[in-house]
Motif scaffolding. Structure first.
Motif, PDB file in Angstrom:
ATOM      1  N   SER A  66     -15.683  -4.302-102.113  1.00  0.00           N
ATOM      2  CA  SER A  66     -16.170  -3.049-101.528  1.00  0.00           C
ATOM      3  C   SER A  66     -15.148  -2.342-100.639  1.00  0.00           C
ATOM      4  O   SER A  66     -14.956  -1.128-100.770  1.00  0.00           O
ATOM      5  CB  SER A  66     -17.459  -3.300-100.756  1.00  0.00           C
ATOM      6  OG  SER A  66     -18.535  -3.473-101.634  1.00  0.00           O
ATOM      7  N   GLY A  70     -13.824   1.349-101.689  1.00  0.00           N
ATOM      8  CA  GLY A  70     -13.960   2.520-100.849  1.00  0.00           C
ATOM      9  C   GLY A  70     -12.640   3.234-100.649  1.00  0.00           C
ATOM     10  O   GLY A  70     -12.576   4.473-100.684  1.00  0.00           O
ATOM     11  N   PRO A 126     -19.549   3.356-104.100  1.00  0.00           N
ATOM     12  CA  PRO A 126     -18.913   4.438-103.334  1.00  0.00           C
ATOM     13  C   PRO A 126     -18.484   5.605-104.210  1.00  0.00           C
ATOM     14  O   PRO A 126     -18.494   6.753-103.757  1.00  0.00           O
ATOM     15  CB  PRO A 126     -17.705   3.746-102.684  1.00  0.00           C
ATOM     16  CG  PRO A 126     -17.422   2.569-103.555  1.00  0.00           C
ATOM     17  CD  PRO A 126     -18.753   2.116-104.072  1.00  0.00           C
ATOM     18  N   SER A 352     -18.520   2.337 -98.622  1.00  0.00           N
ATOM     19  CA  SER A 352     -18.231   1.039 -99.234  1.00  0.00           C
ATOM     20  C   SER A 352     -18.601  -0.099 -98.289  1.00  0.00           C
ATOM     21  O   SER A 352     -19.037  -1.159 -98.734  1.00  0.00           O
ATOM     22  CB  SER A 352     -16.750   0.948 -99.615  1.00  0.00           C
ATOM     23  OG  SER A 352     -15.915   0.816 -98.466  1.00  0.00           O
TER      24      SER A 352
END
Length: 417
Positions: A66, A70, A126, A352
């Motif tokens: 994540s 992001g 995201p 994210s």
């Protein structure tokens, strides 16, 4: 937050209709697959730990992926990123369905495929959400955030409601295959969007990817409102969300029921989330949103205790609806505060981090709860987690005024200009 009038405006444009219809179809398929895969793991092993492990493998990749996802979403074409990550999710669902249909599925293969799906979903989250400022007016952005959460709540109701009878009649394969079809439709809807060019790409790459990842984490950590709020949400997800991720053992061991009741119970979570989401969206103001986020998590702990304390299924359904309601209130409030207060250059990275919280922490909680559930039964570990959360809530109350000042005051308004 926006009134229902703004919520309606956020859904009237061509692009918003494409975006949210694609989300609805994809997430309905996603919930069908989640129910089916959870039940498949229970059928393969009959062990709560392995059901928790399947949830862990789906959600845990967010821990590593994540923050990177992001940063990438802040520097590449977000439309193309959204399309290709959703193609990967569709292919993963097709592979799970095909291998299961062939009779060659094992728990090891299922775990590997769930990791693949989790990685793809960590990039897709995201990428999709950063597109919203490019398809709705700035004034309607909070309403779009609410609409996004409401789509998820509706899908959480309709997906299980469809999956239960499908699994009972034809097994898990058609329910899993539906997710491949749903994400195929979502890819097409994203490809047809006319996204504002200024929002399609975050910013030119100005540093190494690693520096941008750490820069996003540092930005959240230093922010007087976002840092404490995200930490509070993370602890709540770790301690409280595990029950929702490993429902099959609860359904069978606490209530003595099967797949259709699992679908009914999951649908109750969705109904509660939908009703509460509509209320949050109708408030029409940002003031008070932090308090909703803080107190909704406490209410979730109370409702979770009620859920595991009973063996009477109707009461379990009511508690499930309450859990879904307060979890929706918490999630929509946190996302709205993130979108309102975060610097636009950091939006992808903040979303994210939210994706990490909603995927990795419930996964870890599910793994711990599943393991402890095999040793001590399902009730005692859940009661202990709720007791621990009371300490988290007490800490959150000490930060309440600071978070409110940072996220609901002038600083939040200026950050979004």
């Amino acid at each position: 937050m926006a009134s229902l009038g703004a919520l309606g405006r956020a859904l009237t444009t061509r692009d918003s209709r494409l975006f949210f219809s694609g989300s609805m179809v994809a997430w309905t398929g996603l919930w069908m697959q989640r129910i089916a895969v959870s039940w498949l793991a229970w059928e393969l092993t009959g062990n709560a730990f392995w059901v928790g492990m399947v949830a862990f493998c789906d959600l845990a990749p967010a821990v590593l992926i994540s923050p990177i996802a992001g940063a990438i979403a802040d520097r590449v074409d977000r439309v193309q990123l959204a399309i290709w990550t959703q193609v990967a999710i569709a292919l993963q669902a097709a592979a799970v369905a095909a291998i299961t249909a062939s009779g060659h599925m094992t728990i090891a293969i299922l775990l590997v495929l769930e990791v693949v799906g989790g990685v793809a979903a960590s990039f897709a989250q995201p990428a999709r959400q950063t597109l919203m400022p490019g398809i709705v007016a700035r004034a309607d952005l909070p309403a779009a955030v609410a609409a996004n959460s409401l789509c998820f709540a509706v899908a959480r109701f309709t997906g299980p409601a469809i999956a239960g009878p499908v699994i009972a009649a034809w097994g898990v394969v058609p329910a899993i295959a539906a997710n491949a079809v749903g994400y195929g439709f979502a890819c097409l809807s994203i490809a047809l969007l006319r996204v504002d060019a200024r929002e399609r790409r975050g910013h030119p790459a100005s540093a190494s990817l690693w520096r941008e990842v750490t820069g996003g984490i540092g930005y959240a950590w230093r922010h007087p409102g976002l840092g404490p709020l995200l930490l509070y949400a993370a602890m709540g997800a770790l301690l409280m969300r595990g029950v929702q991720e490993i429902l099959p053992p609860f359904v069978e061991r606490l209530f003595g029921r099967g797949a259709e009741s699992l679908a009914v119970l999951t649908a109750c979570f969705g109904v509660g989330a939908l009703c509460a989401g509509l209320w949050v969206a109708s408030r029409g103001r940002l003031e008070g949103t932090v308090r909703i986020a803080i107190f909704a998590a406490l209410a979730q702990a109370v409702a979770t205790v009620g859920f595991v304390a009973t063996g009477w299924f109707p009461l379990g359904m009511l508690c499930g609806a309450l859990i879904g309601a307060v979890a929706s209130m918490h999630g929509i409030s946190v996302q709205t505060l993130l979108q309102s207060a975060a610097d636009p250059a950091y939006r992808g990275r903040m979303l994210s981090l939210w994706g990490l919280i909603t995927r990795a922490f419930p996964a870890l909680g599910a793994l711990i709860l599943g393991g402890l559930g095999e040793l001590f039964g399902l009730r005692l570990p859940t009661f202990a987690a709720a007791l621990l959360f009371l300490g988290v809530f007490a800490w959150g109350m000490t930060k309440l005024k600071t978070i409110e000042a940072a996220l609901e005051g002038q600083s939040a308004s200026s950050a979004n200009r």
